[in-house]
Enzyme design. Structure first.
Site, PDB file in Angstrom:
ATOM      1  CD  GLN A 195      -4.148   3.507   3.671  1.00 23.95           C
ATOM      2  OE1 GLN A 195      -4.541   3.763   2.547  1.00 23.95           O
ATOM      3  NE2 GLN A 195      -4.253   4.382   4.672  1.00 23.95           N
ATOM      4  CG  ASP A 250      -0.294   8.895  -0.446  1.00 23.38           C
ATOM      5  OD1 ASP A 250      -1.304   9.623  -0.459  1.00 23.38           O
ATOM      6  OD2 ASP A 250      -0.251   7.791   0.119  1.00 23.38           O
ATOM      7  CE  LYS A 310      -6.627   6.849   1.166  1.00 23.19           C
ATOM      8  NZ  LYS A 310      -5.397   6.309   1.710  1.00 23.19           N
TER       9      LYS A 310
END
Ligand code: NAD
Length: 296
Positions: A93, A116, A49
């Protein structure tokens, strides 16, 4: 001949588009990544990322917290990031340690920064907008989980229409299976969702045109399930034992589909690596730029 659905190539195309878009913004969009513990697998995903962000001119604020962090401390951190005007997207994460309440942590993220797409508001908006036909005008777009969004983008780029097609989604997680099933429904596909309790999976596969596999089981789908008409999207990312790798004749990282068998047989397939992985990263940053623009 089997067509390879190249996510790496499309990921690069999206990166170029985002880079151009960001160069026209007054400031750089910034993504906050909260990582609990320095778990090697998570660190590898985060590095990808960061690399993508550097390529397009976005910023990443990477926060590593100790494995035994108290839930309240994460919630306080998220509150602070929600309030910061220089942060446009926040992700935690996954996976996170068991002592932390995943739902409570996700819910703490402001839906407008939830790139997300895992807060109940964004998850709910996918359903609101998935009834087929015109979307209700008063329903905002929400932010779509990156993997699901990336799958649809890869199919569209390859001119694979979903309307009227029979789509089988294998896996029912909040992260992949459920949102991608809803997006396919929105594209007017007839959708079946299979999961760990589904019987006779190979037969169900044969009844469908497009198979999206997100089960996390190396070699789950092979020649017994596939025909030459099938379009296969392999979401799985597995690092199985040496023995399994030998059995399926694959290298280190494999999907849920036996690629060796499928690639000789089906109409099209996304490879692992180089398929949905790069699409997920690219789609996450599309969400970040979207969140930035909506926040202005
Ligand atoms: P998950 O473990 O939350 O869900 C797996 C789903 O698969 C469950 O709904 C389960 O019912 C189903 N399943 C398990 N075994 C099955 C079987 N034998 N037959 C049918 N269904 C079965 O996992 P997830 O987070 O949805 O991820 C799935 C896979 O996709 C994993 O390998 C993960 O690493 C990968 N993934 C890849 C990306 C990417 O960017 N490429 C992104 C997200 C997830």
């Amino acid at each position: 001949m089997t067509k390879i659905l190249d996510g790496k190539k499309l990921g690069k195309k999206i990166a170029a588009k985002l880079k151009k878009e960001i160069s026209n913004l007054s400031t750089s969009p910034m993504l906050a990544i909260i990582q609990v513990g320095d778990v090697a697998q998570s660190s590898a995903y985060i590095d990808r990322k960061k690399k993508f962000a550097a390529e397009i001119g976005a910023k990443v604020h990477h926060i590593i917290l100790p494995l035994d962090i108290a839930e309240k401390d994460i919630l306080d951190l998220i509150k602070e990031l929600n309030e910061r005007t220089d942060i446009h997207g926040i992700i935690v994460q996954l996976p996170i340690p068991k002592h932390l309440d995943r739902f409570a942590i996700m819910e703490a993220i402001s839906p407008s920064k939830d790139v997300d797409g895992l807060t109940s508001r964004n998850a709910g908006l996918i359903y609101e907008r998935a009834f087929g036909g015109a979307d209700p005008k008063n329903v905002p777009a929400g932010l779509i989980p990156a993997t699901a969004k990336g799958i649809i983008s890869l199919l569209k780029e390859n001119k694979i229409a979903l309307s009227g097609k029979k789509v089988l989604v294998i896996g029912r997680s909040l992260l992949v299976g459920k949102p991608v099933a809803m997006l396919c429904l929105r594209e007017n596909a007839t959708v079946t969702i299979a999961h760990s309790k589904t019987k006779d999976l190979d037969k169900v596969c044969k009844e469908n045109d497009i198979i999206i596999v997100a089960a996390g089981k190396a070699g789950l789908i092979g020649k017994k399930a596939l025909t030459k008409k099938h379009i296969v999207i392999d979401v799985g990312t597995n690092t199985p034992s040496k023995k399994t790798l030998e059995e399926i004749g694959a290298k280190k990282l494999v999907g849920d589909v036996n690629f060796k068998e499928a690639a000789k047989l089906v109409a099209a397939i996304s490879p692992v690596p180089g398929g949905i992985g790069p699409m997920t990263v690219a789609s996450l940053f599309e969400n970040l730029v979207e969140a930035y623009k909506r926040g202005k």
